[in-house]
Write a protein that holds these residues in place. Structure first.
Motif, PDB file in Angstrom:
ATOM      1  N   SER A 100       0.869  -1.416   0.054  1.00 52.66           N
ATOM      2  CA  SER A 100       0.047   0.093   0.110  1.00 52.66           C
ATOM      3  C   SER A 100       0.961   1.126  -0.120  1.00 52.66           C
ATOM      4  O   SER A 100       2.059   1.217   0.585  1.00 52.66           O
ATOM      5  CB  SER A 100      -0.863   0.268   1.243  1.00 52.66           C
ATOM      6  N   ALA A 101       0.277   2.433  -0.494  1.00 52.12           N
ATOM      7  CA  ALA A 101       1.127   3.447  -0.512  1.00 52.12           C
ATOM      8  C   ALA A 101       0.027   4.732  -0.679  1.00 52.12           C
ATOM      9  O   ALA A 101      -0.773   4.682  -1.484  1.00 52.12           O
ATOM     10  CB  ALA A 101       2.321   3.449  -1.674  1.00 52.12           C
ATOM     11  N   ASN A 102       0.314   5.635  -0.310  1.00 51.08           N
ATOM     12  CA  ASN A 102      -0.355   6.971  -0.456  1.00 51.08           C
ATOM     13  C   ASN A 102       0.328   7.919  -1.611  1.00 51.08           C
ATOM     14  O   ASN A 102       1.587   7.836  -1.792  1.00 51.08           O
ATOM     15  CB  ASN A 102      -0.271   7.969   0.743  1.00 51.08           C
ATOM     16  N   LEU A 103      -0.427   8.159  -2.633  1.00 51.54           N
ATOM     17  CA  LEU A 103      -0.187   9.284  -3.759  1.00 51.54           C
ATOM     18  C   LEU A 103       0.279  10.312  -3.105  1.00 51.54           C
ATOM     19  O   LEU A 103      -0.290  10.892  -2.302  1.00 51.54           O
ATOM     20  CB  LEU A 103      -1.155   9.211  -4.746  1.00 51.54           C
ATOM     21  N   PRO A 104       1.474  11.053  -3.593  1.00 48.38           N
ATOM     22  CA  PRO A 104       1.502  12.463  -3.162  1.00 48.38           C
ATOM     23  C   PRO A 104       0.792  13.543  -3.468  1.00 48.38           C
ATOM     24  O   PRO A 104      -0.119  13.322  -4.300  1.00 48.38           O
ATOM     25  CB  PRO A 104       3.149  12.410  -4.077  1.00 48.38           C
ATOM     26  N   PRO A 105       0.777  14.371  -2.554  1.00 51.74           N
ATOM     27  CA  PRO A 105      -0.201  15.837  -3.054  1.00 51.74           C
ATOM     28  C   PRO A 105       0.002  16.189  -4.487  1.00 51.74           C
ATOM     29  O   PRO A 105      -1.203  16.736  -4.946  1.00 51.74           O
ATOM     30  CB  PRO A 105       0.199  16.705  -2.050  1.00 51.74           C
ATOM     31  N   THR A 106       0.871  15.957  -5.138  1.00 52.54           N
ATOM     32  CA  THR A 106       0.957  16.482  -6.504  1.00 52.54           C
ATOM     33  C   THR A 106       0.316  15.398  -7.599  1.00 52.54           C
ATOM     34  O   THR A 106       0.181  15.750  -8.805  1.00 52.54           O
ATOM     35  CB  THR A 106       2.528  16.370  -6.837  1.00 52.54           C
ATOM     36  N   ALA A 107      -0.248  14.439  -7.121  1.00 50.76           N
ATOM     37  CA  ALA A 107      -1.176  13.659  -7.818  1.00 50.76           C
ATOM     38  C   ALA A 107      -2.647  14.158  -7.983  1.00 50.76           C
ATOM     39  O   ALA A 107      -3.432  13.614  -8.585  1.00 50.76           O
ATOM     40  CB  ALA A 107      -1.124  12.061  -7.413  1.00 50.76           C
ATOM     41  N   LEU A 108      -2.755  15.147  -6.779  1.00 47.62           N
ATOM     42  CA  LEU A 108      -4.008  15.453  -6.702  1.00 47.62           C
ATOM     43  C   LEU A 108      -4.259  16.903  -7.160  1.00 47.62           C
ATOM     44  O   LEU A 108      -3.487  17.651  -7.398  1.00 47.62           O
ATOM     45  CB  LEU A 108      -4.572  15.920  -4.993  1.00 47.62           C
ATOM     46  N   HIS A 109      -5.636  17.241  -7.663  1.00 48.68           N
ATOM     47  CA  HIS A 109      -6.139  18.638  -8.089  1.00 48.68           C
ATOM     48  C   HIS A 109      -5.188  18.952  -9.331  1.00 48.68           C
ATOM     49  O   HIS A 109      -4.544  20.237  -9.240  1.00 48.68           O
ATOM     50  CB  HIS A 109      -6.072  19.673  -6.940  1.00 48.68           C
ATOM     51  N   ALA A 110      -4.889  18.278 -10.227  1.00 47.19           N
ATOM     52  CA  ALA A 110      -4.352  18.517 -11.501  1.00 47.19           C
ATOM     53  C   ALA A 110      -2.595  18.962 -11.043  1.00 47.19           C
ATOM     54  O   ALA A 110      -2.222  19.759 -11.877  1.00 47.19           O
ATOM     55  CB  ALA A 110      -4.726  19.289 -12.290  1.00 47.19           C
ATOM     56  N   GLY A 111      -2.151  18.288  -9.922  1.00 49.18           N
ATOM     57  CA  GLY A 111      -0.852  18.532  -9.679  1.00 49.18           C
ATOM     58  C   GLY A 111      -0.653  19.715  -8.904  1.00 49.18           C
ATOM     59  O   GLY A 111       0.429  20.199  -8.212  1.00 49.18           O
TER      60      GLY A 111
END
Length: 252
Positions: free
Chosen positions: A196-207
Motif C-alpha cells: 500500500s502507498a499514499n499518492l503524493p499531493p502532486t497527484a491531486l487537483h491536477a498537480g
C-alpha cells in the motif's frame, strides 16, 4: 536573412488569392473515426481489464454547463444518427460504415467548449468508492486514441498532434492524463495485495499547479478538486491495484 524572409512572406501574403473555407462543424466536435479507433484500442488491450465494459462520459467544463437533457448525434455529409445518453450522462457508439466513410462528427446539443469528455472503463466487483488501476490504464488508452481531450487554445490543439501514440502518453511518467473522481478528493491510497502507498499531493487537483491564467486551458476547470493523476505508467503496481479515495471535507 530574417528581414528578407519576413519581406518575402509579406509579399506572398499580399499577392496570394483569398480563399474562404466554409465549415459546418465546430472544430472541437468529436471525430467519429477517432472514437471508433478508441473502441478498437479497447478491444486490443482488453487484457488490462478482461471483464470491463466501455462507455463514454460527458462532464461539465464550465460552471454554467447543464448536462441534463443533453442530446448527441453522429453527423456526416448525408447521415445523422441519434445517440442515446443515459441519465448518468454516459453513452455508447454503434459502428456505422457510412459514418466512417463520411468522416462524421459526434455533435452535442450544448456548445462543445462547455463539455469535457472521458472514456469510462469499469470492471465488475470493484468495491464502492474505489477504482481499479487496470481500468484506468485502459481509460487512458481509449481517451487519447479517441481524441477526447480538448482545450480552447489552438496552440494546445496543435501540440496534441505531436504525440505519436496513446501508448507513448499512457506509459510515460509525464503523460499527465487526468482522471476525475466521483467527488472532491483529499487523498488517494493504493492497495495491491500486501502493498500500500499514499499518492503524493502532486497527484491531486491536477498537480496543484493550475493558475487563473492556465485553468481555462485545462478541461478540469470546474472539476479541479476531483482531478487526479494515477500511476498508470508504473508497472510495479499490478492491474489489480485498487485506488481508495479520501473524500475532501465539505465546506461549512
Amino acid at each position: 536573412m530574417a528581414a528578407l524572409l519576413a519581406a518575402a512572406s509579406h509579399a506572398a501574403a499580399q499577392t496570394a488569392p483569398s480563399v474562404t473555407v466554409q465549415s459546418t462543424r465546430d472544430p472541437v466536435d468529436k471525430s467519429y473515426r477517432k472514437m471508433i479507433a478508441g473502441m478498437d484500442i479497447f478491444e486490443r488491450h482488453r487484457a488490462l481489464a478482461p471483464q470491463a465494459t466501455l462507455r463514454f462520459q460527458l462532464l461539465p467544463r464550465l460552471p454554467t454547463t447543464q448536462l441534463d437533457g443533453i442530446t448527441l448525434r453522429v453527423a456526416g455529409d448525408t447521415i445523422s444518427l441519434p445517440v442515446t445518453v443515459a441519465p448518468d450522462h454516459t453513452f455508447t457508439l454503434e459502428r456505422n460504415a457510412q459514418a466512417l466513410k463520411e468522416d462524421a462528427a459526434l455533435i452535442a446539443s450544448r456548445k462543445t467548449s462547455t463539455l469535457t469528455w472521458r472514456a469510462q472503463v469499469r470492471s465488475p466487483n470493484v468495491p464502492e468508492g474505489m477504482r481499479r488501476l487496470g481500468d484506468l490504464r485502459l481509460e487512458c488508452l481509449v481517451g487519447v486514441e479517441a481524441g477526447l481531450l480538448s482545450n480552447n487554445s489552438q496552440f494546445f490543439a496543435w501540440l496534441d498532434q505531436l504525440f505519436t501514440s496513446a501508448e507513448s502518453i499512457c506509459n510515460a511518467p509525464d503523460g499527465n492524463y487526468l482522471f476525475f473522481a466521483d467527488r472532491p478528493v483529499a487523498g488517494i491510497t493504493l492497495f495491491d495485495g500486501n502493498l500500500s502507498a499514499n499518492l503524493p499531493p502532486t497527484a491531486l487537483h491536477a498537480g496543484g499547479t493550475q493558475t487563473a491564467a492556465t485553468l481555462p486551458y485545462c478541461d478540469c476547470q470546474v472539476l479541479l478538486d476531483r482531478a487526479y493523476y494515477a500511476p498508470i505508467w508504473d508497472q510495479r503496481w499490478s492491474d489489480e491495484t485498487l485506488l481508495s479515495f479520501k473524500d475532501q471535507p465539505s465546506p461549512l
